[in-house]
Design an enzyme around this catalytic site. Structure first.
Site, short mmCIF file in Angstrom:
data_model
loop_
_atom_site.label_atom_id
_atom_site.label_comp_id
_atom_site.label_asym_id
_atom_site.label_seq_id
_atom_site.Cartn_x
_atom_site.Cartn_y
_atom_site.Cartn_z
N PRO A 88 30.26 52.77 35.56
CA PRO A 88 29.18 52.81 36.56
C PRO A 88 27.82 53.07 35.91
O PRO A 88 26.78 52.96 36.57
CB PRO A 88 29.58 53.97 37.48
CG PRO A 88 30.60 54.76 36.74
CD PRO A 88 31.26 53.82 35.76
N GLU A 115 37.89 60.61 33.83
CA GLU A 115 36.43 60.82 33.82
C GLU A 115 35.72 59.91 32.82
O GLU A 115 34.53 60.07 32.57
CB GLU A 115 36.11 62.29 33.54
CG GLU A 115 36.27 63.21 34.74
CD GLU A 115 35.58 62.67 36.00
OE1 GLU A 115 34.41 62.25 35.92
OE2 GLU A 115 36.23 62.68 37.06
N ARG A 153 35.83 31.12 36.60
CA ARG A 153 35.59 29.96 37.48
C ARG A 153 34.39 29.12 37.04
O ARG A 153 34.15 28.05 37.56
CB ARG A 153 35.52 30.37 38.96
CG ARG A 153 34.33 31.17 39.37
CD ARG A 153 34.61 31.88 40.68
NE ARG A 153 34.83 30.98 41.83
CZ ARG A 153 33.88 30.30 42.46
NH1 ARG A 153 32.64 30.38 42.04
NH2 ARG A 153 34.17 29.54 43.49
N ASP A 168 27.72 26.98 45.09
CA ASP A 168 28.05 28.32 45.56
C ASP A 168 26.81 29.13 45.87
O ASP A 168 25.78 28.95 45.23
CB ASP A 168 28.78 29.10 44.45
CG ASP A 168 30.25 28.82 44.41
OD1 ASP A 168 30.78 28.37 45.43
OD2 ASP A 168 30.86 29.06 43.36
#
Ligand code: SAH
Length: 243
Positions: A88, A115, A153, A168
């Site tokens: 993150p 963690e 993809r 897309d």
């Protein structure tokens, strides 16, 4: 493209590899996914892979030795393949990054858990720290799957129709126009007549307008970044006039 994933939970990738477009990509030898269990490399007699953080604090940290040895054991098919740590704390993943990464012959993904991992692994082997969004998950496995899915993809031959990823949402710079399939009437709602008209020029114009309108309303950030062609400006003006 060769993809290597370093994880403590290899079983999470089993159905992923056996399903839909990823499976087809593997069968067609467009992607070659190797899942490596970090635990197999632990030199600890109980195969431990985590330990308490120095300095105290909650949770456990993944120890560097098994990750490092697992990384060293990866067959490198190119020199210095990117080694991505899902975290993150990383730069937030987007379509542009996917396009950049799709050019490499090999990518290594390192999935954290608990963690997180010992900082010295980041210093020694990680080339990119990438987050899939501003929220915290329990592990890097889902983020790795998100990235693998998105990058794969883009590889030639992955999708049935290579045009389908160019149109897309996001890839084109706009959100995609609304799509309809059979039946013509569903719960009293009918497919817009223009799509049945057979007039391809008109259909294309209508779709472009829908895409522009939806993007402007829903994602003004994308809309203002998008440079409108003369044709698109005309389409917007024309529809504005007829409102
Ligand atoms: N304490 C850590 C978070 C640990 S989350 C910190 O504050 O940075 C446990 C693991 O899940 C991480 O090591 C990472 O590999 C993964 N992870 C969690 N959220 C993620 C996200 N948004 N994007 C990518 N990986 C994530």
């Amino acid at each position: 493209m060769r993809i290597d994933v370093l994880t403590l939970f290899p079983e999470l990738f089993e159905t992923f590899k056996r399903t839909s477009i990823i499976k087809r990509g593997i069968d067609r030898k467009i992607i070659d996914i190797h899942i490596k269990n970090i635990r197999d490399y632990s030199l600890d007699k109980h195969k431990k892979t985590d330990d308490y953080p120095y300095g105290g604090g909650p949770g456990m940290i993944m120890t560097p030795q098994p990750i490092y040895d697992c990384y060293q054991d990866i067959e490198k098919v190119s020199s210095n393949p990117p080694c991505i740590y899902l975290t993150p704390q990383g730069n937030i993943f987007n379509q542009e990054m996917a396009m950049e990464l799709s050019k490499y012959p090999q990518i290594i993904f390192l999935c954290g858990h608990y963690e997180g991992i010992d900082e010295r692994i980041i210093q020694n082997i990680v080339t990119h720290e990438i987050s899939i969004g501003d929220y915290v998950l329990t592990g890097g496995e889902l983020p790795a799957m998100v990235m693998i899915d998105c990058i794969s993809r883009l590889l030639p031959g992955m999708l049935g129709n290579s045009d389908s990823c160019r149109e897309d949402s996001i890839s084109s710079g706009l959100l995609e126009f609304p799509q309809y399939t059979r039946p013509y009437d569903f719960l009293g709602k009918k497919v817009p007549d223009i799509l049945l008209s057979g007039d391809h020029k008109k259909i294309e114009k209508w779709r472009k307008f829908q895409a522009l309108l939806k993007t402007k309303k829903r994602r003004p950030d994308l809309f203002y970044k998008y440079s409108l062609s003369e044709e698109e400006k005309k389409i917007l003006e024309e529809y504005d006039k007829n409102k």
